[in-house]
Scaffold this active site. Structure first.
Site, PDB file in Angstrom:
ATOM      1  N   ASP A   1       0.853  -1.177   0.000  1.00  0.00           N
ATOM      2  CA  ASP A   1       0.000   0.000   0.000  1.00  0.00           C
ATOM      3  C   ASP A   1       0.898   1.239   0.000  1.00  0.00           C
ATOM      4  OD1 ASP A   1      -2.455   1.397   0.157  1.00  0.00           O
ATOM      5  OD2 ASP A   1      -2.196   1.654   2.308  1.00  0.00           O
TER       6      ASP A   1
ATOM      7  N   ASP B   1      -0.258   5.026   1.022  1.00  0.00           N
ATOM      8  CA  ASP B   1      -0.501   5.909   2.168  1.00  0.00           C
ATOM      9  C   ASP B   1      -0.469   5.108   3.468  1.00  0.00           C
ATOM     10  OD1 ASP B   1      -0.994   8.447   0.812  1.00  0.00           O
ATOM     11  OD2 ASP B   1      -2.754   7.444  -0.017  1.00  0.00           O
TER      12      ASP B   1
ATOM     13  N   ASP C   1      -1.252  -0.895   6.019  1.00  0.00           N
ATOM     14  CA  ASP C   1      -1.410  -0.292   7.344  1.00  0.00           C
ATOM     15  C   ASP C   1      -2.824  -0.451   7.868  1.00  0.00           C
ATOM     16  OD1 ASP C   1      -2.390   1.640   5.367  1.00  0.00           O
ATOM     17  OD2 ASP C   1      -2.573   3.024   7.059  1.00  0.00           O
TER      18      ASP C   1
END
Length: 259
Positions: free
Chosen positions: A13, A15, A209
């Site tokens: 990922d 961000d 995250d």
């Protein structure tokens, strides 16, 4: 449990993993450099459909992260791939930005508000009441409802912003029709991404995250999963989910030696 095969390809990922509020996460530059030097196939994924891969390449490059645009996979690209597989050469009414409209143009879709095959909802900072009203009426008239991703909010320096999932809920409430979400946690996005780089889930890893999108999508696609704690998910939240990542680490810096 059978031991997993060595990791030969990586999906990560963007961000919360490589960057946070426009600032690179410590270790991200070294991780990308190690990946590129290794020659292992990799993709940087994002559910954000606003930007094209070239836009994102430029944004990452400005903060010192050298990711080739060919190694960026967005929910807009995954949505275009899905529509091209389902109904090649179709038509769509689109609410979104250049990342989405460019992806659909590239597969030969015609963007129209006249009896489209699909209403496609993506991310934009300027959702208009007029556009949403038109989308609702087209869906009521029989257009199929597709959304790039289910994220309900997005980050900004000022705080949370309503995102695709929230706006999709509004349209669903008005039409009674649920959209088909293409982006994470739909494992379809991951499988399309793996196909793009010629990788297999048995020898691939996903870094994210968020438990509810990144880890879940990687898990359902059959990949090894790593949760980093530099984004949205806090350590105490991990055990609240009925599934677990393969490993929890403080940041992507802890994964450099695995490449």
């Amino acid at each position: 449990m059978a031991e997993r095969k060595p990791i030969e390809s990586w999906l990560t990922d963007m961000d919360g993993v490589l960057m946070h509020e426009g600032i690179p996460v410590p270790g991200a530059e070294a991780f990308i450099k190690r990946l590129r030097e290794s020659g292992k196939p990799f993709l940087v994924l994002t559910n954000n459909s606003i930007y094209t891969p070239r836009d994102l390449h430029a944004r990452l490059n400005r903060i010192g992260l050298d990711v080739p645009w060919e190694s960026i996979w967005t929910s807009a690209l995954a949505t275009a791939q899905f529509l091209d597989d389902q109904r090649p050469g179709g038509t769509a009414y689109v609410i979104g930005e250049a990342g989405l409209t460019t992806a659909l143009h590239d597969i030969g879709y015609v963007l129209t508000d006249h009896s489209p095959d699909y209403v496609v909802l993506g991310e934009t900072r300027t959702y208009s009441f007029e556009a949403l009203t038109k989308a609702i009426r087209l869906i009521n008239d029989g257009a199929r409802f597709i959304a790039t991703n289910p994220d309900e909010t997005g980050p900004s320096p000022q705080g949370a912003l309503p995102a695709t999932g929230s706006v999709a809920a509004l349209i669903t409430k008005a039409t009674g029709i649920d959209p088909y979400f293409v982006g994470k946690p739909n494992p379809l996005m991951m499988r399309h991404g793996l196909n793009v780089i010629g990788a297999h889930s048995e020898t691939s890893a996903m870094i994210g995250d968020r438990m509810d999108t990144d880890v879940l999508a990687g898990l359902e696609a059959g990949m090894e999963t790593f949760l980093v704690l530099t984004g949205l998910t806090r350590p105490e939240e991990v055990d609240r989910h009925p599934f677990r990542p393969s490993r929890v680490v403080d940041s992507i810096a802890d994964l450099i030696d695995l490449v």
